[in-house]
Design an enzyme around this catalytic site. Sequence first.
Site, PDB file in Angstrom:
ATOM      1  N   GLU A  45    -101.158  75.167  50.635  1.00 46.61           N
ATOM      2  CA  GLU A  45    -101.400  75.623  52.004  1.00 46.61           C
ATOM      3  C   GLU A  45    -102.226  74.553  52.711  1.00 46.61           C
ATOM      4  OE1 GLU A  45    -104.261  78.839  54.278  1.00 46.61           O
ATOM      5  OE2 GLU A  45    -103.313  79.473  52.396  1.00 46.61           O
ATOM      6  N   ARG A  96    -106.925  73.090  60.419  1.00 49.52           N
ATOM      7  CA  ARG A  96    -108.313  72.841  60.814  1.00 49.52           C
ATOM      8  C   ARG A  96    -108.550  71.355  61.072  1.00 49.52           C
ATOM      9  NH1 ARG A  96    -112.177  75.145  56.565  1.00 49.52           N
ATOM     10  NH2 ARG A  96    -110.436  74.969  55.091  1.00 49.52           N
ATOM     11  N   THR A 120    -104.468  78.837  58.480  1.00 53.46           N
ATOM     12  CA  THR A 120    -105.364  78.930  59.642  1.00 53.46           C
ATOM     13  C   THR A 120    -104.578  78.760  60.939  1.00 53.46           C
ATOM     14  OG1 THR A 120    -106.954  77.755  58.214  1.00 53.46           O
ATOM     15  CG2 THR A 120    -107.703  78.354  60.392  1.00 53.46           C
ATOM     16  N   LYS A 131    -102.827  88.455  53.254  1.00 55.28           N
ATOM     17  CA  LYS A 131    -104.022  87.715  52.836  1.00 55.28           C
ATOM     18  C   LYS A 131    -105.226  88.653  52.961  1.00 55.28           C
ATOM     19  CE  LYS A 131    -106.740  83.656  54.240  1.00 55.28           C
ATOM     20  NZ  LYS A 131    -106.752  82.455  55.104  1.00 55.28           N
TER      21      LYS A 131
END
Length: 288
Positions: free
Chosen positions: A41, A45, A69, A129
Amino acid sequence: MKDLKALFYSTGIIPVIKIESLDKADGLAQALRSSGIHVAEITFRTKTAPGVIERFASRHSDILVGAGTVTTKEEVDSALSAGAAFVVSPGFNPVICSYCIEKGVPVFPGVNNPSLIEQAIAMGLSVLKFFPAEVSGGVRALKAFESVYSSVSFIPTGGIQENNINEYLALKNVLACGGSWIVPTDLIEAGKFEAIEGLIGSARRTMLGFLPLQHGDRGLNREKADAGARIGDGAAIEVKTTSLRRSLAMLQAEGFSSVPGSEVMRGQSMAAAEIEIPSLHGRIRLVE
């Protein structure tokens, strides 16, 4: 989705990667591959996330890469254009979830309470998640969710380390854990990929109770195998593991075969099974 769930389950831990430099992507991919990890993953960011995802997707197709994210439609589009196979968001955003569903890409939104779980279920999502895991009740919360939301599988992320990962993986409703500690940004940027391999190897050893004796050209070398290194014909080394079912899945994903008829049942649950190690002319007996 079935194949994706099987990959997550057999991997046990999904590296959550924050990477600043595109030129470190190839070295990181090799470190993951050498350590037996074939899913990653890449978090949005950093500005380099789309480029890193594209690099993984185009040059390292044996590693399934997703985008993490993700908080906007624009990031979804950027991730998919780069070749992301799945999308992970830190929270439950109906707009993002609907957009991913429309695009036909698996999405795993972050949830940490019953209301969010039920909203996700209403949208047809069954893999979620659990974030931030430790501060949201951790293992105790997931145990409580299990009896109520039996159709949902979770990927807990946040605060999970090597010293508590098995507490999560032992739960029936945990598909895999997300972990950033095995891929620290400072080690990536310093190009210390052997150190990353060490962190991943230590985590996998904790999950399995041991590390496979042979993995590609690593571990036991071919010269020793050709020279007749052996455990002993028909012999087996017994190893205790936290989750027999998960350990078998992880080993079978690496090409090891279970021995037909070796399974020992305790009621409806498997209590023991053996794995063949051809290069050592022997077996390991897994017990739970």
